[in-house]
Write a protein that holds these residues in place. Sequence first.
Motif, short mmCIF file in Angstrom:
data_model
loop_
_atom_site.label_atom_id
_atom_site.label_comp_id
_atom_site.label_asym_id
_atom_site.label_seq_id
_atom_site.Cartn_x
_atom_site.Cartn_y
_atom_site.Cartn_z
N VAL A 107 -130.27 -8.48 77.32
CA VAL A 107 -130.20 -7.52 76.38
C VAL A 107 -130.48 -6.32 77.29
CG1 VAL A 107 -131.73 -6.38 74.61
CG2 VAL A 107 -131.59 -8.67 74.60
N VAL A 108 -129.55 -5.12 77.05
CA VAL A 108 -129.78 -3.95 77.71
C VAL A 108 -129.72 -2.79 76.93
CG1 VAL A 108 -128.43 -2.52 79.49
CG2 VAL A 108 -127.98 -4.92 79.64
N THR A 109 -130.82 -2.03 76.83
CA THR A 109 -130.85 -0.95 76.12
C THR A 109 -130.27 0.26 76.77
OG1 THR A 109 -132.99 -0.03 77.21
CG2 THR A 109 -133.30 -1.52 75.04
N GLY A 110 -129.81 1.27 76.18
CA GLY A 110 -129.11 2.44 76.62
C GLY A 110 -127.51 1.84 77.40
N GLY A 111 -127.20 0.59 76.58
CA GLY A 111 -125.94 -0.06 77.28
C GLY A 111 -124.74 0.69 76.86
N GLY A 112 -124.62 1.53 76.11
CA GLY A 112 -123.32 2.01 75.78
C GLY A 112 -122.70 3.13 76.90
N SER A 113 -123.39 3.42 77.99
CA SER A 113 -122.79 4.08 78.81
C SER A 113 -123.53 4.08 80.29
CB SER A 113 -122.92 5.61 78.37
OG SER A 113 -124.07 6.02 78.26
N GLY A 114 -122.94 4.78 81.22
CA GLY A 114 -123.97 4.76 82.56
C GLY A 114 -124.15 3.34 83.19
N ILE A 115 -125.42 3.31 83.49
CA ILE A 115 -125.93 2.14 84.11
C ILE A 115 -125.96 0.95 83.35
CG2 ILE A 115 -127.80 1.48 85.51
CD1 ILE A 115 -128.41 4.06 86.66
N GLY A 116 -126.40 1.25 82.14
CA GLY A 116 -126.45 0.38 81.01
C GLY A 116 -124.93 -0.52 80.81
N ALA A 117 -124.13 0.72 80.58
CA ALA A 117 -122.76 -0.27 80.38
C ALA A 117 -122.39 -1.22 81.66
CB ALA A 117 -121.77 0.75 80.30
N GLY A 121 -121.08 -14.61 83.96
CA GLY A 121 -121.50 -15.75 82.84
C GLY A 121 -122.75 -15.82 82.12
N ALA A 122 -123.18 -14.41 81.77
CA ALA A 122 -124.17 -14.62 80.70
C ALA A 122 -123.83 -15.20 79.54
CB ALA A 122 -124.56 -13.20 80.38
N LYS A 123 -124.69 -15.83 78.80
CA LYS A 123 -124.26 -16.47 77.41
C LYS A 123 -123.89 -15.53 76.73
CE LYS A 123 -126.45 -19.45 73.96
NZ LYS A 123 -127.61 -20.17 73.40
N LYS A 124 -124.59 -14.55 76.49
CA LYS A 124 -124.34 -13.35 75.41
C LYS A 124 -125.09 -12.16 75.97
CE LYS A 124 -122.31 -13.83 72.06
NZ LYS A 124 -120.93 -13.68 71.98
N VAL A 125 -124.30 -10.91 75.90
CA VAL A 125 -124.96 -9.73 76.18
C VAL A 125 -125.03 -8.93 75.11
CG1 VAL A 125 -124.55 -7.67 77.73
CG2 VAL A 125 -123.84 -9.85 78.49
N VAL A 126 -126.52 -8.55 74.75
CA VAL A 126 -126.58 -7.69 73.61
C VAL A 126 -126.79 -6.17 74.07
CG1 VAL A 126 -128.44 -7.07 71.82
CG2 VAL A 126 -128.19 -9.52 72.48
N VAL A 127 -125.58 -5.34 73.76
CA VAL A 127 -125.51 -4.24 74.06
C VAL A 127 -126.26 -3.11 72.89
CG1 VAL A 127 -124.12 -2.27 74.76
CG2 VAL A 127 -123.29 -4.50 74.90
N ALA A 128 -127.66 -2.56 73.44
CA ALA A 128 -128.22 -1.65 72.57
C ALA A 128 -128.32 -0.26 72.86
CB ALA A 128 -129.80 -2.17 72.52
N ASP A 129 -127.74 0.65 71.79
CA ASP A 129 -127.97 1.99 72.16
C ASP A 129 -128.08 2.93 71.05
OD1 ASP A 129 -126.48 3.43 74.62
OD2 ASP A 129 -126.58 4.78 72.87
N LEU A 130 -128.72 3.80 71.06
CA LEU A 130 -128.60 4.65 69.88
C LEU A 130 -127.23 5.27 69.10
CD1 LEU A 130 -130.71 6.38 68.01
CD2 LEU A 130 -130.73 8.32 69.72
N ASN A 131 -126.50 5.32 70.09
CA ASN A 131 -125.01 5.69 69.84
C ASN A 131 -124.30 4.19 69.65
OD1 ASN A 131 -122.08 6.13 70.12
ND2 ASN A 131 -122.41 8.09 71.36
#
Length: 237
Positions: free
Chosen positions: A15-25, A35-45
């Motif tokens: 899980v990555v917060t702020g995943g919509g851009s920059g370092i998070g993306a 090879g992560a099983k699943k990546v959860v991209v969390a962002d206010l946007n």
Amino acid sequence: MASTSVSPVAGKVCVVTGGGSGIGAALCQHFASLGAKKVVVADLNEAAASAVAQGIQGLAVRCNVAEEMDLRRLLAVAETLGPVEIFVANAGIPCNGGYEVPNDEWERIFKVHVMQHVFVARHLFPLWQQRPGEKHLVITASAAGLLTQAVETGMIPEGSQGGVAGGDGMLKPEEVAKEVVKAMALKKFLILPHPEVLTYFQRKASDYERWLKGMGKLQKNFGDLIRRSPPTSAAKL
């Protein structure tokens, strides 16, 4: 001989917060490539989160990390994909200014940059304490207080070249993502993407007055540029 070591993110729900851009993306994309099983991209946007998730077959979740219930919901959704074993509290908000910044903005800054981590620990650590195996909580924090090197993200005012924090150049988010995974594999506590950080940190500790004078010179050179930059406050997010 080629290394046979397994990536610390392979086969895991991340899980990555702020995943919509920059370092998070960059982290989301790097985790998926390893090879992560699943990546959860969390962002206010939500649109930005969806764009990143679509490119890596991940899951986008709209989340305001300043709200405890939003983080609880994020964890509940992520846990349906499998046990969360990697959580990156990366979301952050910019704000130009100093003592003149209104109280409500200070409160928002505090909730995002401090209470986000408290909320995550409060609801994720009890789960981790019941589970065997390796888990990682990664917190993105600015090193601008220790060095003069920034990362190219939307938090850097346009045309400033990083201002005071960019005196030694700017890193790419992708470089930071690679260093994070390397540090996770080595089980390091303090992740330093810029090799100069440790030296600066040691200098600051050994001669605080000299460090303050050096930062004062940088502020004199770049401070006016930052102050003239359009306000990017928490209140406008």
